[in-house]
Motif scaffolding. Structure first.
Motif, PDB file in Angstrom:
ATOM      1  N   LYS A   4       0.833  -1.210   0.000  1.00 25.66           N
ATOM      2  CA  LYS A   4       0.000   0.000   0.000  1.00 25.66           C
ATOM      3  C   LYS A   4       0.867   1.260   0.000  1.00 25.66           C
ATOM      4  CE  LYS A   4      -3.781   2.189   2.519  1.00 25.66           C
ATOM      5  NZ  LYS A   4      -4.700   2.063   3.657  1.00 25.66           N
ATOM      6  N   TRP A  42      -0.836  -1.878  -5.773  1.00 27.52           N
ATOM      7  CA  TRP A  42      -2.233  -1.880  -5.307  1.00 27.52           C
ATOM      8  C   TRP A  42      -2.845  -3.251  -5.478  1.00 27.52           C
ATOM      9  CZ3 TRP A  42      -4.208   0.746  -1.793  1.00 27.52           C
ATOM     10  CH2 TRP A  42      -3.998   2.116  -1.657  1.00 27.52           C
ATOM     11  N   HIS A  48      -6.937  -4.190  -1.124  1.00 29.34           N
ATOM     12  CA  HIS A  48      -7.286  -3.322  -2.261  1.00 29.34           C
ATOM     13  C   HIS A  48      -8.767  -3.452  -2.596  1.00 29.34           C
ATOM     14  CE1 HIS A  48      -6.748  -6.908  -4.862  1.00 29.34           C
ATOM     15  NE2 HIS A  48      -7.564  -6.263  -5.686  1.00 29.34           N
ATOM     16  N   ASN A  52      -9.525   1.365  -5.785  1.00 28.11           N
ATOM     17  CA  ASN A  52      -8.078   1.429  -6.018  1.00 28.11           C
ATOM     18  C   ASN A  52      -7.729   1.008  -7.437  1.00 28.11           C
ATOM     19  OD1 ASN A  52      -7.784  -0.066  -2.798  1.00 28.11           O
ATOM     20  ND2 ASN A  52      -7.395   2.097  -3.214  1.00 28.11           N
TER      21      ASN A  52
END
Length: 146
Positions: A4, A42, A48, A52
């Motif tokens: 992330k 991502w 996720h 995203n």
């Protein structure tokens, strides 16, 4: 650093390069690689979301449009539209998916398709309740070569 954090870091560096006035070919290459890295990180992050992924595809479409690679831009815009529609994301994200499509069509010189996609983005923008977000959309739509 976890996925992330890497995703966000690469995403932000792409924006730094997009904003650079005297961007070189090397900068363009770096921007493409960073954008793909952001998307990949991502996709590897356990938490996720479709949001995203939609944003990642949108940024890829934007980068390819900016460097003049319309076919690649359109391919990512179409992926963005698909993910956004399937996840039934908010009008903000759907409007940006159509903005990406319009920008890609502009690069490809497909004026009618560009106008149709931009019109759909504008229509959806009217449904965005947050004034700041709506302003971003309108400003980005205004930068598409018509």
């Amino acid at each position: 650093m976890e996925h992330k954090q890497w995703a966000a870091s690469c995403f932000n560096k792409v924006w730094d390069l997009l904003g650079k006035e005297d961007r070189s070919e090397r900068d363009d290459d770096e921007m493409v690689h960073l954008c793909h890295a952001s998307f990949w990180h991502w996709s590897q992050h356990e938490g996720h979301t479709a949001t995203n992924i939609s944003i990642g595809y949108w940024q890829l479409a934007r980068v390819y449009a900016v460097i003049g690679q319309g076919e690649q831009a359109l391919a990512y815009a179409e992926k963005c539209l698909k993910v956004t529609a399937e996840a039934e994301l908010a009008p903000f994200y759907m409007a940006y998916a159509h903005e990406a499509q319009a920008r890609a069509y502009a690069v490809l010189g497909e004026r009618e398709r560009m106008e149709a996609a931009a019109a759909e983005a504008s229509r959806l923008t009217e449904r965005v309740t947050d004034a700041e977000s709506r302003g971003w959309l309108l400003a980005d739509l205004a930068t598409i070569a018509r």
